[in-house]
Motif scaffolding. Structure first.
Motif, PDB file in Angstrom:
ATOM      1  N   PHE A 119     -12.995  -3.754   7.643  1.00  0.00           N
ATOM      2  CA  PHE A 119     -13.728  -4.189   6.457  1.00  0.00           C
ATOM      3  C   PHE A 119     -14.261  -5.577   6.769  1.00  0.00           C
ATOM      4  N   ALA A 123       1.907  -3.090   5.656  1.00  0.00           N
ATOM      5  CA  ALA A 123       1.652  -3.064   4.212  1.00  0.00           C
ATOM      6  C   ALA A 123       2.403  -1.933   3.533  1.00  0.00           C
ATOM      7  N   THR A 124       3.091  -1.100   4.338  1.00  0.00           N
ATOM      8  CA  THR A 124       3.882   0.003   3.778  1.00  0.00           C
ATOM      9  C   THR A 124       5.355  -0.257   4.080  1.00  0.00           C
ATOM     10  N   GLN A 151      -2.506  -2.856 -14.459  1.00  0.00           N
ATOM     11  CA  GLN A 151      -3.790  -2.393 -13.939  1.00  0.00           C
ATOM     12  C   GLN A 151      -4.942  -2.946 -14.770  1.00  0.00           C
ATOM     13  N   LEU A 179      -8.368   2.842  -2.588  1.00  0.00           N
ATOM     14  CA  LEU A 179      -9.318   2.978  -1.492  1.00  0.00           C
ATOM     15  C   LEU A 179      -9.264   4.444  -1.079  1.00  0.00           C
ATOM     16  N   ILE A 203     -13.945   2.056  -2.476  1.00  0.00           N
ATOM     17  CA  ILE A 203     -13.135   1.662  -3.636  1.00  0.00           C
ATOM     18  C   ILE A 203     -13.457   2.586  -4.811  1.00  0.00           C
ATOM     19  N   ARG A 253     -16.017  -0.144   7.445  1.00  0.00           N
ATOM     20  CA  ARG A 253     -15.390   0.818   6.522  1.00  0.00           C
ATOM     21  C   ARG A 253     -15.331   2.258   7.031  1.00  0.00           C
ATOM     22  N   VAL A 254     -15.649   2.489   8.297  1.00  0.00           N
ATOM     23  CA  VAL A 254     -15.590   3.861   8.811  1.00  0.00           C
ATOM     24  C   VAL A 254     -14.247   4.082   9.519  1.00  0.00           C
ATOM     25  N   ALA A 255     -13.462   5.025   9.003  1.00  0.00           N
ATOM     26  CA  ALA A 255     -12.151   5.330   9.588  1.00  0.00           C
ATOM     27  C   ALA A 255     -12.352   5.994  10.948  1.00  0.00           C
ATOM     28  N   ARG A 309      -2.008  11.885   0.391  1.00  0.00           N
ATOM     29  CA  ARG A 309      -2.924  12.743   1.140  1.00  0.00           C
ATOM     30  C   ARG A 309      -3.141  14.073   0.450  1.00  0.00           C
ATOM     31  N   ASP A 333      -5.077   3.407 -11.222  1.00  0.00           N
ATOM     32  CA  ASP A 333      -5.090   2.357 -10.197  1.00  0.00           C
ATOM     33  C   ASP A 333      -6.493   2.248  -9.623  1.00  0.00           C
ATOM     34  N   GLN A 334      -6.749   1.097  -9.041  1.00  0.00           N
ATOM     35  CA  GLN A 334      -7.922   0.932  -8.182  1.00  0.00           C
ATOM     36  C   GLN A 334      -7.457   1.342  -6.792  1.00  0.00           C
ATOM     37  N   ILE A 374       2.783  -3.750  -8.481  1.00  0.00           N
ATOM     38  CA  ILE A 374       3.576  -3.169  -7.409  1.00  0.00           C
ATOM     39  C   ILE A 374       5.031  -2.993  -7.838  1.00  0.00           C
ATOM     40  N   ILE A 399       0.836  -1.205   0.000  1.00  0.00           N
ATOM     41  CA  ILE A 399       0.000   0.000   0.000  1.00  0.00           C
ATOM     42  C   ILE A 399       0.868   1.250   0.000  1.00  0.00           C
ATOM     43  N   ALA A 400       0.399   2.285  -0.687  1.00  0.00           N
ATOM     44  CA  ALA A 400       0.960   3.628  -0.520  1.00  0.00           C
ATOM     45  C   ALA A 400      -0.210   4.549  -0.209  1.00  0.00           C
ATOM     46  N   VAL A 401       0.020   5.548   0.637  1.00  0.00           N
ATOM     47  CA  VAL A 401      -1.050   6.481   0.971  1.00  0.00           C
ATOM     48  C   VAL A 401      -0.669   7.876   0.477  1.00  0.00           C
ATOM     49  N   ARG A 440     -15.474   9.850   6.063  1.00  0.00           N
ATOM     50  CA  ARG A 440     -14.744   8.779   6.761  1.00  0.00           C
ATOM     51  C   ARG A 440     -15.081   7.362   6.304  1.00  0.00           C
ATOM     52  N   VAL A 441     -15.812   7.209   5.208  1.00  0.00           N
ATOM     53  CA  VAL A 441     -16.122   5.862   4.735  1.00  0.00           C
ATOM     54  C   VAL A 441     -15.139   5.463   3.635  1.00  0.00           C
ATOM     55  N   ALA A 442     -14.367   4.399   3.883  1.00  0.00           N
ATOM     56  CA  ALA A 442     -13.390   3.918   2.909  1.00  0.00           C
ATOM     57  C   ALA A 442     -14.125   3.322   1.713  1.00  0.00           C
ATOM     58  N   GLU A 453      -7.642  10.829   1.875  1.00  0.00           N
ATOM     59  CA  GLU A 453      -6.563   9.844   1.885  1.00  0.00           C
ATOM     60  C   GLU A 453      -6.816   8.820   0.802  1.00  0.00           C
ATOM     61  N   THR A 474     -10.678   7.631   1.272  1.00  0.00           N
ATOM     62  CA  THR A 474     -11.420   8.035   2.472  1.00  0.00           C
ATOM     63  C   THR A 474     -11.360   9.555   2.600  1.00  0.00           C
ATOM     64  N   HIS A 488      -1.883   1.012  -4.730  1.00  0.00           N
ATOM     65  CA  HIS A 488      -0.841  -0.003  -4.652  1.00  0.00           C
ATOM     66  C   HIS A 488       0.496   0.707  -4.430  1.00  0.00           C
ATOM     67  N   SER A 524      -5.467   5.425  -0.883  1.00  0.00           N
ATOM     68  CA  SER A 524      -4.608   4.285  -0.625  1.00  0.00           C
ATOM     69  C   SER A 524      -4.470   3.492  -1.928  1.00  0.00           C
TER      70      SER A 524
END
Lengths: 439, 439
Positions: B68, B11-12, B145, A64, A49, B45-47, A23, A61-62, B133, A19-21, A45-47, A81, A66, A85, A83
């Motif tokens: 999730f 994951a990071t 992708q 996530l 896709i 799914r709520v952060a 912001r 990319d696909q 990745i 994962i990479a985030v 705040r709902v993650a 945010e 939030t 690949h 998230s």
């Protein structure tokens, strides 16, 4: 730093990972994510896709996504945010699309700066974010976590309220004095100042330990040729407490290694590796390492003949004597000397124990709030001096209330600087620049 | 790989950064996060902000937690994503607490393996996760992708359905044949096989380009001493398209660098740096680099005297002649030779253009699904061979329906292997092991 526009940055390290985030923060953050993604509305705040598209409509990319709507977000602004690949090409393309749509690449610490500006945290907490991220051990992380969660801020704000009360009392007294010719301050007034002074001193007393956990110490391994300096260094480097060296001379000749001893990062320097090089580029590194030696907290002086204990030459440093080749000696009774055998991998634990004693490393207490930065120490030292001055003034009769009030205002000022209520812009900028991009 | 238990991993990438993400997946994931955090229930799914505690009750970090719930998650199991401050000590402590509470540290690719096992993606898509990745360019990321989003799977599943229909037709025909002594297959039957064959061939035709984008090519810079090989290498290494070298000989002597040319990762090797070393450890690296040269796709042969064009010695490689020191020559008319001047930083663009021509790098088409792994190519090649065999059998009268059916079943089998419906366990394990921990 500029505020009011929309900033974007990767908040995770560049690299190939799950994962990479990324912001976004600012007024355009949600508009930008709506333009980039196939999804065109997000709940707070709902993650969710979403496919991310570039400006040519190709799927990048696909991800996530939030959204954190203002004001309930890290920065206080709208924050998104993303998230993805964990791939640098994907991160770069998302950053590129976001900037094409009006976002600006964030400077280091700019998200936290906005959190500070928008009242989400004070300057002491913002400092703790940077220190927390750069913590080398669980112990030092916990110290910063306590500050970040507001423990130090609470004490400082209580001190601040007390000072404001004391100053108000003085001002009230001065009004009366003008009318009645003389003013009386109760015993409790002096006691209050005493209490603040004691508390401040007690905080200042935590600084030495706090700094130990936060910045660590340096240890130089020294001694005559062929006594086993490099062997000792290698033994230390191979302990499971050793972490990466960030100052290698070359890939072959690692000249320093960091070991966490009771939560304190202890950096060992191998002066053997230092002296044997002839390479020009390496020499520069060596120069720096030798400088390090002069400022080392401890020198470990290695020798291998029990009858020839070396003489301390570096008077500035604390010295630990290490007698190597224990396996070859019969007389193991050299007082105050650490006996080791590099060949038999014996004695490193004793050396670590001796270092703990020498520097007086104690276990971090979960109940104590530790000061850990020079800035905190300097501000509270100033506060303490002003409190002391006010006490001194109070002991001279007749008391000059105006002078006392002046000292207490100065004490208050130093707390305000610490909390970031009245702090010079360049100091604030320096604090945030020590943070990572994306935080 | 074991399934059914609860796994945990970062994951990071490890490092000091704004954010780190830790993932849990499995039946105990939500129970574990409830035990770790102050919060004791989370909405799907709520952060949610939560303090993470260790088993002694000390606060480890303030984190953002998103649950999730199964089956709507990446793995299909309950998944928890914990977003902490990006610090290795914090990550390690959270991983430690999670494993103390019953989670197991995940193996590389284990999250995606569970997604595959639980029918969230097929094996072609799972392969694309790993390739995505590790993509070196935006172009190669887009190719993966497309596969991840199901483009290739769609084609394969259509082929699969067609094959099943054809086999059913044959079986039906065989039943009739037994009764009626002879069976007739319509023209459309052969046309259908032809269509599948054409489509499979067309997919196979994308492999060369797909692999170029995915794996890239290697270029060795060769030539006599002192003609400017290292200068050329340094010029290339300093282009803004050059990315990190992951195979440095030492910190001083970088011997390879990767440049993205039209989306294709092109790795340049400097043989000058190779020959000048005497160090034992470095020699091993040099040996590996020389092996690389033997398998290089292109040799760039540098010379500096227009009248002394060198003779090609490496017959296995494609060769590009580069005449350096353009600034010193009057005659600039050496046909087919790239003229450069390292001193004046001129000609690197022309060299890149020549490499594109030599390897035939075309722009990636957004509409094309590219095969990019050996496994995809091998399975579809097999499929194509079986289709061809069935066609051959159909042209021999009387048609042996049983043999045709056998070949079509084999073709179906190769598609099933590709999609992971019937794939040997060791092959599956290898695919997932190429992924990162935490994915």
């Amino acid at each position: 730093m500029i505020i009011g526009d929309t900033i974007v940055a990767a908040a995770t390290p560049f690299g190939y990972s799950g994962i990479a985030v990324i912001r976004l923060s600012g007024p355009e953050a949600t508009k930008i994510i709506n333009q980039i993604s196939t999804q065109n509305s997000f709940n707070n705040r709902v993650a969710t896709i979403a496919s991310l598209k570039n400006l040519s409509g190709e799927t990048v990319d696909q991800a996530l996504v939030t959204c954190f709507f203002s004001p309930e977000s890290y920065t206080g602004e709208d924050v998104v945010e993303i998230s993805t690949h964990g791939n640098p090409a994907i991160i770069n393309e998302v950053l590129g699309v976001a900037t094409d749509l009006g976002a600006r690449l964030a400077e280091p610490g700019e998200f936290t700066y906005r959190a500070f500006i928008n009242g989400k945290m004070d300057l002491v907490q913002a400092e703790a974010v940077a220190a927390l991220i750069h913590s080398k051990s669980e112990e030092s992380a916990k110290i910063q976590q306590k500050i970040l969660s507001g423990d130090l801020s609470l004490v400082l704000n209580q001190t601040r309220s007390s000072l404001i009360n004391l100053i108000s009392t003085l001002e009230h007294q001065m009004d009366i004095s003008e009318e009645e010719a003389s003013g009386e301050l109760g015993v409790s007034f002096v006691e209050n100042i005493d209490g603040l002074q004691t508390q401040t001193q007690s905080l200042l007393g935590t600084f030495e330990m706090g700094q130990l956990f936060n910045r660590g110490i340096s240890v130089v391994i020294s001694g005559a040729p062929n006594v086993g300096k490099s062997s000792l260094f290698n033994l230390i480097a191979n302990t499971d407490r050793a972490i990466v060296s960030d100052q290698p001379g070359t890939t072959r000749d690692v000249i320093d290694v960091e070991v966490i001893i009771s939560g304190v990062p202890v950096r060992f320097f191998d002066t053997a590796g230092i002296r044997e090089t002839g390479d020009a580029i390496e020499k520069e590194g060596v120069g720096r390492a030798l400088e390090k030696k002069l400022s080392a907290d401890i020198v470990v002086l290695v020798y291998d003949d029990p009858s020839q204990k070396p003489i301390i030459r570096d008077e500035n440093n604390k010295t630990i004597f290490v007698l190597n080749k224990l396996d070859l000696h019969h007389n193991r009774d050299n007082k105050g000397v650490i006996h080791i055998s590099c060949v038999e991998n014996e004695g490193v634990g004793r050396l670590f124990e001796k270092i703990k004693q020498t520097i007086n490393i104690k276990k971090a207490s979960a109940d104590t709030t530790y000061l850990s930065t020079e800035r905190q120490f300097a501000s509270l030292s100033a506060c303490s001096r002003f409190l002391q001055s006010s006490k001194n003034l109070l002991s001279v009769q007749p008391v000059d209330l105006e002078l006392v009030a002046f000292e207490l205002c100065e004490a208050l000022g130093s707390i305000d600087v610490l909390l970031g209520k009245t702090t010079a812009e360049d100091i604030i900028n320096n604090i945030f620049k020590s943070l990572c991009v994306g935080k």
